[in-house]
Enzyme design. Structure first.
Site, PDB file in Angstrom:
ATOM      1  N   CYS A 160       0.829  -1.254  -0.032  1.00  0.00           N
ATOM      2  CA  CYS A 160      -0.198  -0.040  -0.144  1.00  0.00           C
ATOM      3  C   CYS A 160       0.833   1.428  -0.061  1.00  0.00           C
ATOM      4  O   CYS A 160       0.939   2.043  -0.815  1.00  0.00           O
ATOM      5  CB  CYS A 160      -0.942  -0.002   1.192  1.00  0.00           C
ATOM      6  SG  CYS A 160      -2.225  -1.249   1.143  1.00  0.00           S
ATOM      7  N   SER A 181      -2.995   3.381  -1.502  1.00  0.00           N
ATOM      8  CA  SER A 181      -4.327   3.142  -1.133  1.00  0.00           C
ATOM      9  C   SER A 181      -4.079   3.094   0.530  1.00  0.00           C
ATOM     10  O   SER A 181      -3.213   2.620   1.133  1.00  0.00           O
ATOM     11  CB  SER A 181      -4.949   1.652  -1.362  1.00  0.00           C
ATOM     12  OG  SER A 181      -5.937   1.187  -0.687  1.00  0.00           O
ATOM     13  N   ASP A 183      -6.427   2.852   4.259  1.00  0.00           N
ATOM     14  CA  ASP A 183      -7.631   2.749   5.279  1.00  0.00           C
ATOM     15  C   ASP A 183      -7.551   3.543   6.078  1.00  0.00           C
ATOM     16  O   ASP A 183      -6.494   3.573   7.226  1.00  0.00           O
ATOM     17  CB  ASP A 183      -7.647   1.121   5.717  1.00  0.00           C
ATOM     18  CG  ASP A 183      -8.740   0.923   6.887  1.00  0.00           C
ATOM     19  OD1 ASP A 183      -9.196   1.937   7.391  1.00  0.00           O
ATOM     20  OD2 ASP A 183      -8.833  -0.095   7.205  1.00  0.00           O
ATOM     21  N   ILE A 222     -12.527   5.207   3.737  1.00  0.00           N
ATOM     22  CA  ILE A 222     -13.130   4.737   4.928  1.00  0.00           C
ATOM     23  C   ILE A 222     -14.188   3.605   4.517  1.00  0.00           C
ATOM     24  O   ILE A 222     -14.960   3.793   3.778  1.00  0.00           O
ATOM     25  CB  ILE A 222     -14.068   5.695   5.530  1.00  0.00           C
ATOM     26  CG1 ILE A 222     -13.074   7.051   5.810  1.00  0.00           C
ATOM     27  CG2 ILE A 222     -14.754   5.298   7.044  1.00  0.00           C
ATOM     28  CD1 ILE A 222     -13.811   8.230   6.489  1.00  0.00           C
ATOM     29  N   TYR A 223     -13.944   2.467   5.060  1.00  0.00           N
ATOM     30  CA  TYR A 223     -14.901   1.201   4.809  1.00  0.00           C
ATOM     31  C   TYR A 223     -16.406   1.644   5.479  1.00  0.00           C
ATOM     32  O   TYR A 223     -16.499   2.315   6.496  1.00  0.00           O
ATOM     33  CB  TYR A 223     -14.341   0.024   5.479  1.00  0.00           C
ATOM     34  CG  TYR A 223     -13.428  -0.732   4.439  1.00  0.00           C
ATOM     35  CD1 TYR A 223     -13.635  -1.403   3.507  1.00  0.00           C
ATOM     36  CD2 TYR A 223     -11.912  -0.127   4.752  1.00  0.00           C
ATOM     37  CE1 TYR A 223     -12.480  -2.179   2.565  1.00  0.00           C
ATOM     38  CE2 TYR A 223     -11.111  -1.066   4.142  1.00  0.00           C
ATOM     39  CZ  TYR A 223     -11.243  -1.694   2.941  1.00  0.00           C
ATOM     40  OH  TYR A 223     -10.184  -2.329   1.922  1.00  0.00           O
TER      41      TYR A 223
END
Length: 283
Positions: A160, A181, A183, A222-223
């Site tokens: 990432c 990427s 999170d 954000i998941y």
């Protein structure tokens, strides 16, 4: 700390829902985020709007520096972040290149310390950078890259945060780190600590002053199962003053980092924080 919350708010306000095929979850996503860390002022970017833990992040960085390829080695130095990717990722479990329990394959530090060459040899990127910087050399290519598409199939996870570009201006060392990427609720806390600490360590072992670290993120997300906690809890908290990172001054070489350094050689002082928040983790 404000820039972190600003990014979270931007994702909530401007983000687009994107389906993530790897996790099977939706992500609220923005493209392009730039964060800046004042390493010269020792403004350690440890999140204060929830209780955060820095040692696992630094331990993971130390494992990368050492070129570890096994989750058990990371556990021994205080980092458990690779357990799931090494052992619970079904695609990796079915991969013929997986050597067994805890094997991560050719990811991150393996590429940084032993990038494969066509002739069968390897390149130690980190060693080259340390040697150059120790001599006061910046060839405009002091780049540590973990991103090797030719070997993605040989590892459990693509990197990432994939590239670290060091720049020497006079006697001050700067760092620009690139991340494809992120999170944001979970991973960015780790990544901020690692970018800051990597510059601080590299400056220390090459005999330079630490300057500024620039952290460039492409896909910040954000998941969906994290959104409520971020929007309704964390982002409403008032950020507190940045703590300081204290690194053992006896760490003077790459060999020190490879051999005797432990998490006892790192300390954070002045850390004030709000209560912990337990965000879901997506494998």
């Amino acid at each position: 700390m404000k820039q972190y919350l600003d990014l979270c708010q931007r994702i909530i306000d401007e983000g687009t829902w994107v389906e993530n095929s790897r996790t099977g979850k939706r992500c609220l996503t923005v493209i392009n985020a730039d964060l800046v860390y004042n390493v010269d002022k020792n403004e350690f970017p440890l999140i204060t709007t929830r209780k955060s833990f820095y040692k696992a992040a630094i331990a993971e960085l130390l494992g990368y520096i050492r070129g570890y390829d096994n989750a058990a080695d990371f556990r021994k130095i205080g980092c458990n972040t690779w357990n799931a990717n090494a052992n619970d990722n079904q695609a990796w479990l079915n991969n013929p290149h997986r050597k067994g329990v805890d094997d991560m394959g050719r990811v991150y530090g393996v590429q940084g310390r032993a990038w494969s060459k066509p002739d069968g040899g390897t390149i130690d990127q980190l060693r080259k950078i340390v040697d150059d910087l120790s001599k006061g050399i910046d060839d405009r290519g002091e780049i540590l890259s973990f991103y090797n598409p030719g070997e993605f199939h040989m590892g459990c996870l693509r990197p990432c945060m994939h590239t670290h570009n060091f720049s020497l201006l006079g006697d001050t060392l700067h760092l620009t780190s690139f991340q494809r990427s992120c999170d944001v609720p979970l991973g960015l806390n780790f990544n901020q600590v690692q970018v800051f600490t990597l510059l601080a360590l590299m400056a220390q072992i090459t005999g330079h002053k630490a300057g500024t670290a620039f952290h460039k993120i492409v896909n910040a997300h954000i998941y969906e199962d994290q959104l409520e906690l971020m929007r309704d809890v964390q982002i409403k908290r008032e950020p507190l003053s940045s703590p300081k990172l204290v690194i053992n001054p006896d760490i003077k070489s790459l060999e020190d980092l490879e051999t005797w350094v432990t998490m006892d050689d790192f300390e954070v002082t002045g850390y004030e924080h709000h209560e912990a928040i337990k965000y879901p983790f997506s494998v």
